[in-house]
Write an enzyme that holds these catalytic residues in place. Structure first.
Site, PDB file in Angstrom:
ATOM      1  N   MET A  14      -0.099 -14.590   8.704  1.00 23.21           N
ATOM      2  CA  MET A  14       0.125 -13.356   9.461  1.00 23.21           C
ATOM      3  C   MET A  14       0.730 -12.306   8.538  1.00 23.21           C
ATOM      4  O   MET A  14       1.772 -12.547   7.919  1.00 23.21           O
ATOM      5  CB  MET A  14       1.053 -13.620  10.655  1.00 23.21           C
ATOM      6  N   CYS A  96      -9.853 -10.922   9.976  1.00 14.64           N
ATOM      7  CA  CYS A  96      -8.962  -9.784  10.196  1.00 14.64           C
ATOM      8  C   CYS A  96      -9.774  -8.572  10.652  1.00 14.64           C
ATOM      9  O   CYS A  96     -10.721  -8.157   9.971  1.00 14.64           O
ATOM     10  CB  CYS A  96      -8.195  -9.452   8.920  1.00 14.64           C
TER      11      CYS A  96
END
Length: 334
Positions: A14, A96
């Site tokens: 993350m 992403c």
């Protein structure tokens, strides 16, 4: 417990969250969970300060480096760096949805270019002996049929890559922010289960929306090879205390919250003795006692004080004094 795929539980990569300090903190709870770096672009490693991007502590193993990029030669160069630095795995990001990375042919946009992904994975596999894995969505924009997902996995698996980490939501590449892309597109675990049925020889790991071990175990029992928690692991780190007994048949490193508090204090003290600021360690720990008496005061004490120049161990001790620690034993292996 007999394991085939070794990483039955992992914490998702993350951006801005899974820094080295975060991973060190998570290691207090589990010796065996696979941890990931933040995504690092190939350009940052090849042209930037690679020492800063690749640095970690030995306690973080097993540890995977997640790369963002699409050029096969650049990916191979960076995979070699990962091997030289002692990483345990290299993961390519094809999930992403940020428009900042789309322009560089990084992230979820790669799902529209399966052959390019295949070539990048193969270049990395040819360059190193480390496991090379792929993280992706179940689809993007209007390319969200199961057939599209199946064909994407089929062509990228031609590289020899055998581990696919599937975020069970599609990505919408225009009109939604990365945060909205984690919440608005619906979850579809059945599509990931079908992928495992169609590719039984591949390791299929599922990510997206998982919040408790019961849901994770149900997916493993359904045939999925591994589960990956993201924000739940970060925002409620106590969930990690059950990882080793639940997924690996091993005792938890710390059995009670009193043991955890002592280990936490010691870890932060070591961090400070290296001349690092308190805020870089404890910003990852604000959710530590989520849902318990005193958790809000613990979080507020740290939030209000950790950015001050003189913030140190006394502030952390003060924050811990606000919490009513429970000493219920961590679960034991089945």
């Amino acid at each position: 417990m007999t394991l085939t795929y070794p990483h039955r539980f992992s914490v998702a990569p993350m951006m801005d969250w899974t820094t080295s300090e975060c991973r060190q903190f998570h290691r207090l709870f589990s010796r065996h969970a696979l941890l990931y770096t933040e995504m690092v672009t190939t350009g940052a490693l090849i042209h930037g300060h690679r020492d800063r991007f690749l640095a970690y502590t030995e306690c973080e193993h097993p540890l995977a480096l997640q790369l963002g990029g699409s050029d096969a030669q650049d990916l191979a160069k960076c995979a070699k760096m990962a091997e030289q630095w002692g990483y345990d795995e290299v993961n390519l990001n094809a999930g992403c949805p940020s428009d900042r990375v789309q322009n560089g042919m990084i992230g979820a946009i790669l799902m529209a270019h399966g052959a390019l992904v295949r070539d990048g994975l193969k270049a990395m596999r040819d360059a190193v002996s480390l496991p090379i894995t792929l993280k992706h969505r179940i689809g993007i924009d209007d390319f969200d049929s199961y057939e599209f997902l199946r064909d994407f996995v089929g062509i990228t698996a031609e590289s020899g890559c055998d581990t696919f980490i599937v975020h069970a939501r599609k990505a919408i590449l225009s009109g939604l922010s990365p945060k909205e892309n984690r919440e608005i597109p619906p979850l579809d675990y059945d599509r990931v289960k079908q992928l495992k049925a169609d590719f039984p020889h591949l390791n299929i790991v599922i990510n997206g929306g998982l919040k408790d071990h019961e849901a994770c175990l149900a997916l493993l029992e359904a045939g999925i090879d591994g589960v990956m928690l993201g924000r739940e692991a970060y925002q409620n780190p106590l969930i990690l205390q059950s990882v080793d007994p639940t997924y690996y048949g091993q005792l938890a490193p710390l059995h009670t919250q009193s043991e955890l508090a002592s280990a936490y204090l010691y870890w932060v003290e070591q961090h400070l003795q290296q001349g690092k600021a308190l805020k870089y360690a404890v910003r990852h720990t604000l959710g530590l006692f989520q849902g318990q008496p005193g958790a809000r005061r613990f979080r507020r004490t740290l939030s209000e004080g950790m950015h001050k120049p003189d913030a140190g161990l006394d502030l952390l001790k003060q924050a811990l004094s606000e919490v009513v620690l429970t000493d219920a034993e961590a679960p034991v292996p089945a």
